[in-house]
Design a protein around this motif. Structure first.
Motif, PDB file in Angstrom:
ATOM      1  N   LYS A 195       0.812  -1.215   0.000  1.00  0.00           N
ATOM      2  CA  LYS A 195       0.000   0.000   0.000  1.00  0.00           C
ATOM      3  C   LYS A 195       0.846   1.266   0.000  1.00  0.00           C
ATOM      4  O   LYS A 195       0.619   2.195  -0.782  1.00  0.00           O
ATOM      5  N   PHE A 196       1.844   1.332   0.892  1.00  0.00           N
ATOM      6  CA  PHE A 196       2.578   2.576   1.109  1.00  0.00           C
ATOM      7  C   PHE A 196       4.051   2.529   0.684  1.00  0.00           C
ATOM      8  O   PHE A 196       4.701   3.571   0.627  1.00  0.00           O
ATOM      9  N   GLY A 197       4.582   1.335   0.474  1.00  0.00           N
ATOM     10  CA  GLY A 197       5.960   1.234   0.006  1.00  0.00           C
ATOM     11  C   GLY A 197       7.019   1.361   1.075  1.00  0.00           C
ATOM     12  O   GLY A 197       8.213   1.276   0.788  1.00  0.00           O
ATOM     13  N   GLN A 198       6.607   1.530   2.334  1.00  0.00           N
ATOM     14  CA  GLN A 198       7.578   1.671   3.415  1.00  0.00           C
ATOM     15  C   GLN A 198       6.894   1.429   4.752  1.00  0.00           C
ATOM     16  O   GLN A 198       5.666   1.365   4.845  1.00  0.00           O
ATOM     17  N   LEU A 199       7.712   1.289   5.786  1.00  0.00           N
ATOM     18  CA  LEU A 199       7.223   1.183   7.158  1.00  0.00           C
ATOM     19  C   LEU A 199       8.201   1.900   8.063  1.00  0.00           C
ATOM     20  O   LEU A 199       9.417   1.656   8.001  1.00  0.00           O
ATOM     21  N   ASP A 200       7.689   2.803   8.906  1.00  0.00           N
ATOM     22  CA  ASP A 200       8.539   3.596   9.790  1.00  0.00           C
ATOM     23  C   ASP A 200       8.371   3.251  11.262  1.00  0.00           C
ATOM     24  O   ASP A 200       9.330   3.339  12.025  1.00  0.00           O
ATOM     25  N   VAL A 201       7.156   2.889  11.667  1.00  0.00           N
ATOM     26  CA  VAL A 201       6.895   2.588  13.078  1.00  0.00           C
ATOM     27  C   VAL A 201       5.948   1.393  13.169  1.00  0.00           C
ATOM     28  O   VAL A 201       4.931   1.347  12.463  1.00  0.00           O
ATOM     29  N   LEU A 202       6.294   0.448  14.032  1.00  0.00           N
ATOM     30  CA  LEU A 202       5.401  -0.668  14.347  1.00  0.00           C
ATOM     31  C   LEU A 202       5.020  -0.575  15.815  1.00  0.00           C
ATOM     32  O   LEU A 202       5.892  -0.607  16.691  1.00  0.00           O
ATOM     33  N   VAL A 203       3.724  -0.453  16.082  1.00  0.00           N
ATOM     34  CA  VAL A 203       3.225  -0.445  17.454  1.00  0.00           C
ATOM     35  C   VAL A 203       2.518  -1.771  17.701  1.00  0.00           C
ATOM     36  O   VAL A 203       1.422  -2.013  17.169  1.00  0.00           O
ATOM     37  N   ASN A 204       3.155  -2.643  18.480  1.00  0.00           N
ATOM     38  CA  ASN A 204       2.582  -3.941  18.814  1.00  0.00           C
ATOM     39  C   ASN A 204       1.696  -3.786  20.051  1.00  0.00           C
ATOM     40  O   ASN A 204       2.149  -3.928  21.178  1.00  0.00           O
ATOM     41  N   ASN A 205       0.429  -3.479  19.803  1.00  0.00           N
ATOM     42  CA  ASN A 205      -0.492  -3.211  20.905  1.00  0.00           C
ATOM     43  C   ASN A 205      -1.485  -4.345  21.148  1.00  0.00           C
ATOM     44  O   ASN A 205      -1.971  -4.504  22.270  1.00  0.00           O
ATOM     45  N   ALA A 206      -1.792  -5.134  20.125  1.00  0.00           N
ATOM     46  CA  ALA A 206      -2.810  -6.180  20.272  1.00  0.00           C
ATOM     47  C   ALA A 206      -2.439  -7.136  21.403  1.00  0.00           C
ATOM     48  O   ALA A 206      -1.297  -7.588  21.503  1.00  0.00           O
ATOM     49  N   GLY A 207      -3.407  -7.421  22.256  1.00  0.00           N
ATOM     50  CA  GLY A 207      -3.152  -8.327  23.371  1.00  0.00           C
ATOM     51  C   GLY A 207      -4.447  -8.767  24.007  1.00  0.00           C
ATOM     52  O   GLY A 207      -5.498  -8.145  23.816  1.00  0.00           O
ATOM     53  N   ILE A 208      -4.367  -9.853  24.763  1.00  0.00           N
ATOM     54  CA  ILE A 208      -5.547 -10.357  25.473  1.00  0.00           C
ATOM     55  C   ILE A 208      -5.199 -10.578  26.937  1.00  0.00           C
ATOM     56  O   ILE A 208      -4.025 -10.688  27.304  1.00  0.00           O
ATOM     57  N   PHE A 209      -6.235 -10.657  27.754  1.00  0.00           N
ATOM     58  CA  PHE A 209      -6.088 -10.755  29.207  1.00  0.00           C
ATOM     59  C   PHE A 209      -7.053 -11.803  29.730  1.00  0.00           C
ATOM     60  O   PHE A 209      -8.172 -11.928  29.243  1.00  0.00           O
ATOM     61  N   ASP A 210      -6.604 -12.572  30.711  1.00  0.00           N
ATOM     62  CA  ASP A 210      -7.488 -13.523  31.364  1.00  0.00           C
ATOM     63  C   ASP A 210      -6.957 -13.794  32.763  1.00  0.00           C
ATOM     64  O   ASP A 210      -5.796 -13.520  33.071  1.00  0.00           O
ATOM     65  N   VAL A 211      -7.814 -14.318  33.615  1.00  0.00           N
ATOM     66  CA  VAL A 211      -7.451 -14.562  35.009  1.00  0.00           C
ATOM     67  C   VAL A 211      -7.587 -16.041  35.335  1.00  0.00           C
ATOM     68  O   VAL A 211      -8.198 -16.806  34.600  1.00  0.00           O
ATOM     69  N   GLY A 212      -6.998 -16.428  36.457  1.00  0.00           N
ATOM     70  CA  GLY A 212      -7.115 -17.805  36.903  1.00  0.00           C
ATOM     71  C   GLY A 212      -5.919 -18.224  37.731  1.00  0.00           C
ATOM     72  O   GLY A 212      -4.779 -17.847  37.453  1.00  0.00           O
ATOM     73  N   ASN A 213      -6.174 -19.006  38.758  1.00  0.00           N
ATOM     74  CA  ASN A 213      -5.129 -19.557  39.616  1.00  0.00           C
ATOM     75  C   ASN A 213      -4.529 -20.789  38.963  1.00  0.00           C
ATOM     76  O   ASN A 213      -5.202 -21.490  38.203  1.00  0.00           O
ATOM     77  N   ILE A 214      -3.274 -21.072  39.236  1.00  0.00           N
ATOM     78  CA  ILE A 214      -2.611 -22.230  38.646  1.00  0.00           C
ATOM     79  C   ILE A 214      -3.347 -23.530  38.961  1.00  0.00           C
ATOM     80  O   ILE A 214      -3.235 -24.526  38.229  1.00  0.00           O
TER      81      ILE A 214
END
Length: 255
Positions: free
Chosen positions: A79-98
Protein backbone atom coordinates in the motif's frame (compact mmCIF):
# COMPACT_ATOMS: atom_id res chain seq x y z
CA UNK A 1 6.55 16.66 16.84
CA UNK A 2 5.56 15.46 13.38
CA UNK A 3 5.10 12.12 11.63
CA UNK A 4 4.30 13.59 8.23
CA UNK A 5 5.26 11.10 5.54
CA UNK A 6 5.75 8.31 8.07
CA UNK A 7 3.89 4.99 7.86
CA UNK A 8 2.76 3.59 11.21
CA UNK A 9 1.17 0.20 11.95
CA UNK A 10 -0.97 0.01 15.10
CA UNK A 11 -2.27 -3.44 15.99
CA UNK A 12 -5.33 -3.78 18.19
CA UNK A 13 -6.46 -0.44 16.78
CA UNK A 14 -10.20 -1.01 17.05
CA UNK A 15 -10.60 0.10 20.68
CA UNK A 16 -8.81 1.34 23.79
CA UNK A 17 -5.13 2.20 23.74
CA UNK A 18 -4.77 1.15 20.10
CA UNK A 19 -7.59 3.36 18.83
CA UNK A 20 -6.34 6.38 20.78
CA UNK A 21 -2.78 5.78 19.59
CA UNK A 22 -3.85 5.53 15.95
CA UNK A 23 -5.74 8.82 16.29
CA UNK A 24 -2.70 10.48 17.88
CA UNK A 25 -0.42 9.41 15.03
CA UNK A 26 -2.96 10.60 12.46
CA UNK A 27 -3.20 13.97 14.16
CA UNK A 28 0.57 14.31 13.76
CA UNK A 29 0.42 13.56 10.04
CA UNK A 30 1.22 9.85 9.86
CA UNK A 31 -0.23 7.39 7.39
CA UNK A 32 -1.82 4.95 9.82
CA UNK A 33 -2.40 1.25 9.24
CA UNK A 34 -5.12 0.11 11.64
CA UNK A 35 -5.08 -3.62 12.37
CA UNK A 36 -7.74 -5.57 14.24
CA UNK A 37 -10.33 -8.32 14.00
CA UNK A 38 -13.49 -6.18 14.14
CA UNK A 39 -13.93 -4.31 10.87
CA UNK A 40 -16.78 -2.11 12.10
CA UNK A 41 -14.78 -0.88 15.08
CA UNK A 42 -11.69 -0.39 12.91
CA UNK A 43 -13.74 1.83 10.62
CA UNK A 44 -14.90 3.82 13.63
CA UNK A 45 -11.26 4.27 14.66
CA UNK A 46 -10.35 5.31 11.12
CA UNK A 47 -13.15 7.89 11.17
CA UNK A 48 -11.73 9.31 14.41
CA UNK A 49 -8.32 9.55 12.74
CA UNK A 50 -9.82 11.47 9.86
CA UNK A 51 -11.57 13.84 12.25
CA UNK A 52 -8.28 14.44 14.04
CA UNK A 53 -6.58 15.35 10.76
CA UNK A 54 -8.60 15.58 7.56
CA UNK A 55 -5.37 15.34 5.54
CA UNK A 56 -4.36 12.06 7.16
CA UNK A 57 -4.51 8.72 5.36
CA UNK A 58 -5.71 5.47 6.90
CA UNK A 59 -5.50 1.86 5.75
CA UNK A 60 -7.59 -0.80 7.48
CA UNK A 61 -6.41 -4.40 7.72
CA UNK A 62 -8.95 -6.77 9.23
CA UNK A 63 -6.79 -9.62 10.46
CA UNK A 64 -5.81 -11.74 13.44
CA UNK A 65 -2.22 -10.98 14.45
CA UNK A 66 -1.69 -14.60 15.54
CA UNK A 67 -2.17 -15.96 12.02
CA UNK A 68 -1.70 -13.05 9.59
CA UNK A 69 1.52 -11.31 10.69
CA UNK A 70 3.30 -11.65 7.35
CA UNK A 71 0.15 -10.61 5.50
CA UNK A 72 -0.15 -7.47 7.66
CA UNK A 73 3.40 -6.36 6.90
CA UNK A 74 3.26 -7.25 3.21
CA UNK A 75 -0.08 -5.46 2.76
CA UNK A 76 1.35 -2.33 4.37
CA UNK A 77 4.38 -2.33 2.07
CA UNK A 78 2.20 -2.94 -0.99
CA UNK A 79 0.00 0.00 0.00
CA UNK A 80 2.58 2.58 1.11
CA UNK A 81 5.96 1.23 0.01
CA UNK A 82 7.58 1.67 3.41
CA UNK A 83 7.22 1.18 7.16
CA UNK A 84 8.54 3.60 9.79
CA UNK A 85 6.89 2.59 13.08
CA UNK A 86 5.40 -0.67 14.35
CA UNK A 87 3.23 -0.44 17.45
CA UNK A 88 2.58 -3.94 18.81
CA UNK A 89 -0.49 -3.21 20.90
CA UNK A 90 -2.81 -6.18 20.27
CA UNK A 91 -3.15 -8.33 23.37
CA UNK A 92 -5.55 -10.36 25.47
CA UNK A 93 -6.09 -10.75 29.21
CA UNK A 94 -7.49 -13.52 31.36
CA UNK A 95 -7.45 -14.56 35.01
CA UNK A 96 -7.12 -17.81 36.90
CA UNK A 97 -5.13 -19.56 39.62
CA UNK A 98 -2.61 -22.23 38.65
CA UNK A 99 -4.88 -24.74 40.39
CA UNK A 100 -7.76 -24.14 37.98
CA UNK A 101 -6.51 -22.61 34.73
CA UNK A 102 -6.10 -24.90 31.76
CA UNK A 103 -3.27 -25.20 29.26
CA UNK A 104 -5.38 -23.52 26.60
CA UNK A 105 -5.36 -20.22 28.50
CA UNK A 106 -1.56 -20.20 28.70
CA UNK A 107 -1.17 -21.07 25.02
CA UNK A 108 -3.79 -18.56 23.90
CA UNK A 109 -2.31 -15.66 25.87
CA UNK A 110 1.30 -16.40 24.94
CA UNK A 111 0.30 -16.84 21.31
CA UNK A 112 -1.34 -13.42 21.16
CA UNK A 113 0.80 -11.38 23.54
CA UNK A 114 4.21 -12.75 22.60
CA UNK A 115 4.37 -15.02 19.55
CA UNK A 116 2.45 -12.58 17.34
CA UNK A 117 4.84 -9.79 18.37
CA UNK A 118 7.78 -11.99 17.43
CA UNK A 119 6.28 -12.67 14.00
CA UNK A 120 5.31 -9.06 13.27
CA UNK A 121 8.75 -7.89 14.38
CA UNK A 122 10.50 -10.52 12.27
CA UNK A 123 8.63 -9.54 9.10
CA UNK A 124 8.75 -5.80 9.80
CA UNK A 125 12.44 -5.57 10.75
CA UNK A 126 13.94 -5.50 7.20
CA UNK A 127 11.62 -2.64 6.25
CA UNK A 128 12.38 -0.73 9.46
CA UNK A 129 16.09 -1.09 8.73
CA UNK A 130 15.53 0.65 5.39
CA UNK A 131 13.80 3.62 7.02
CA UNK A 132 15.76 3.49 10.31
CA UNK A 133 12.39 3.32 11.99
CA UNK A 134 11.41 1.94 15.37
CA UNK A 135 9.13 -0.38 17.33
CA UNK A 136 7.03 0.33 20.40
CA UNK A 137 5.60 -2.68 22.23
CA UNK A 138 2.65 -2.29 24.57
CA UNK A 139 3.48 -4.36 27.64
CA UNK A 140 2.10 -3.93 31.17
CA UNK A 141 3.06 -3.25 34.75
CA UNK A 142 2.33 -7.00 35.01
CA UNK A 143 5.58 -7.52 33.13
CA UNK A 144 7.48 -5.64 35.83
CA UNK A 145 5.73 -6.93 38.95
CA UNK A 146 4.05 -10.16 40.07
CA UNK A 147 0.33 -10.50 40.75
CA UNK A 148 -1.73 -13.47 41.94
CA UNK A 149 -4.27 -15.15 39.67
CA UNK A 150 -2.93 -13.68 36.40
CA UNK A 151 0.16 -15.85 35.90
CA UNK A 152 -0.30 -16.42 32.16
CA UNK A 153 -0.74 -12.72 31.47
CA UNK A 154 2.17 -11.68 33.72
CA UNK A 155 4.42 -14.27 32.09
CA UNK A 156 3.53 -13.06 28.60
CA UNK A 157 4.31 -9.45 29.45
CA UNK A 158 7.55 -10.23 31.29
CA UNK A 159 8.66 -12.19 28.25
CA UNK A 160 7.63 -9.29 26.01
CA UNK A 161 9.82 -6.92 28.05
CA UNK A 162 12.82 -9.21 27.66
CA UNK A 163 12.08 -9.62 23.96
CA UNK A 164 12.01 -5.83 23.66
CA UNK A 165 15.47 -5.52 25.21
CA UNK A 166 16.97 -8.33 23.16
CA UNK A 167 15.62 -7.10 19.83
CA UNK A 168 16.76 -3.58 20.71
CA UNK A 169 20.30 -4.96 20.85
CA UNK A 170 19.83 -6.95 17.64
CA UNK A 171 18.70 -3.88 15.69
CA UNK A 172 20.76 -1.13 17.35
CA UNK A 173 23.65 -1.49 14.86
CA UNK A 174 21.13 -0.65 12.10
CA UNK A 175 19.88 2.37 14.06
CA UNK A 176 16.45 0.81 14.65
CA UNK A 177 15.14 1.46 18.15
CA UNK A 178 12.87 -0.88 20.13
CA UNK A 179 11.08 0.16 23.32
CA UNK A 180 8.02 -0.72 25.38
CA UNK A 181 5.44 1.04 27.50
CA UNK A 182 4.13 -0.68 30.64
CA UNK A 183 0.68 0.67 31.49
CA UNK A 184 -0.97 0.22 34.85
CA UNK A 185 -4.75 -0.03 35.04
CA UNK A 186 -6.18 2.00 32.17
CA UNK A 187 -9.85 2.77 31.69
CA UNK A 188 -10.69 0.72 28.58
CA UNK A 189 -13.26 -1.89 27.55
CA UNK A 190 -11.03 -4.92 28.16
CA UNK A 191 -12.67 -5.96 31.43
CA UNK A 192 -16.14 -5.53 29.94
CA UNK A 193 -15.14 -7.79 27.04
CA UNK A 194 -13.96 -10.31 29.62
CA UNK A 195 -17.44 -10.50 31.12
CA UNK A 196 -17.67 -7.78 33.78
CA UNK A 197 -20.90 -5.84 34.08
CA UNK A 198 -20.76 -2.04 33.98
CA UNK A 199 -21.38 -1.94 37.74
CA UNK A 200 -18.63 -4.49 38.43
CA UNK A 201 -16.25 -2.54 36.19
CA UNK A 202 -16.98 0.72 37.99
CA UNK A 203 -16.28 -0.97 41.34
CA UNK A 204 -13.09 -2.48 39.91
CA UNK A 205 -11.78 0.90 38.75
CA UNK A 206 -12.60 2.45 42.12
CA UNK A 207 -10.67 -0.26 43.98
CA UNK A 208 -7.75 0.06 41.57
CA UNK A 209 -7.23 3.71 42.51
CA UNK A 210 -5.56 2.77 45.80
CA UNK A 211 -3.12 0.52 43.95
CA UNK A 212 -1.63 3.47 42.07
CA UNK A 213 0.56 5.99 43.85
CA UNK A 214 -1.18 8.88 42.11
CA UNK A 215 -4.51 7.68 43.45
CA UNK A 216 -6.26 7.09 40.13
CA UNK A 217 -6.28 4.86 37.08
CA UNK A 218 -4.87 6.03 33.77
CA UNK A 219 -6.37 7.10 30.45
CA UNK A 220 -5.70 5.77 26.99
CA UNK A 221 -4.40 9.21 25.97
CA UNK A 222 -1.71 9.06 28.65
CA UNK A 223 -0.44 5.78 27.23
CA UNK A 224 -0.72 7.02 23.64
CA UNK A 225 1.33 10.10 24.55
CA UNK A 226 4.12 7.86 25.83
CA UNK A 227 3.99 5.71 22.69
CA UNK A 228 4.20 8.81 20.51
CA UNK A 229 7.20 10.02 22.47
CA UNK A 230 9.08 6.72 22.13
CA UNK A 231 8.27 6.55 18.41
CA UNK A 232 9.43 10.12 17.78
CA UNK A 233 12.84 11.68 17.24
CA UNK A 234 12.48 13.22 20.71
CA UNK A 235 13.57 9.84 22.11
CA UNK A 236 16.33 9.24 19.56
CA UNK A 237 18.82 8.07 22.24
CA UNK A 238 16.41 5.67 23.94
CA UNK A 239 16.30 1.97 23.05
CA UNK A 240 15.69 -1.21 25.02
CA UNK A 241 13.63 0.73 27.57
CA UNK A 242 10.48 -0.36 29.37
CA UNK A 243 8.63 2.78 30.42
CA UNK A 244 6.03 2.45 33.20
CA UNK A 245 2.91 4.50 32.49
CA UNK A 246 1.20 3.38 35.66
CA UNK A 247 0.77 6.22 38.13
CA UNK A 248 3.59 4.76 40.21
CA UNK A 249 2.01 1.32 40.63
CA UNK A 250 5.30 -0.46 39.89
CA UNK A 251 6.96 1.39 42.78
CA UNK A 252 4.43 0.48 45.46
CA UNK A 253 5.09 -2.22 48.06
CA UNK A 254 2.53 -3.82 50.42
CA UNK A 255 2.61 -2.43 53.97
Amino acid sequence: MSFTGKVVIVTGASTGIGATTAEAFAKLGAKVVLVGRNEAKLRSSADACKLANKESEQFIITADVTTKAEYIINSTIEKFGQLDVLVNNAGIFDVGNILNIDVDQFDRILNTNLRSVFLLTKYAAPHLVKTQGNIVNVSSVAGLRSFADVSSYCTSKAALDQFTRCIALDLAPMNVRVNAVNPGVIATEIQIRNGMTMEEYADYLEKCKEGHALGRVGTTKEVADAIIYLASDSSSFITGATLPVDGGKHALCPR
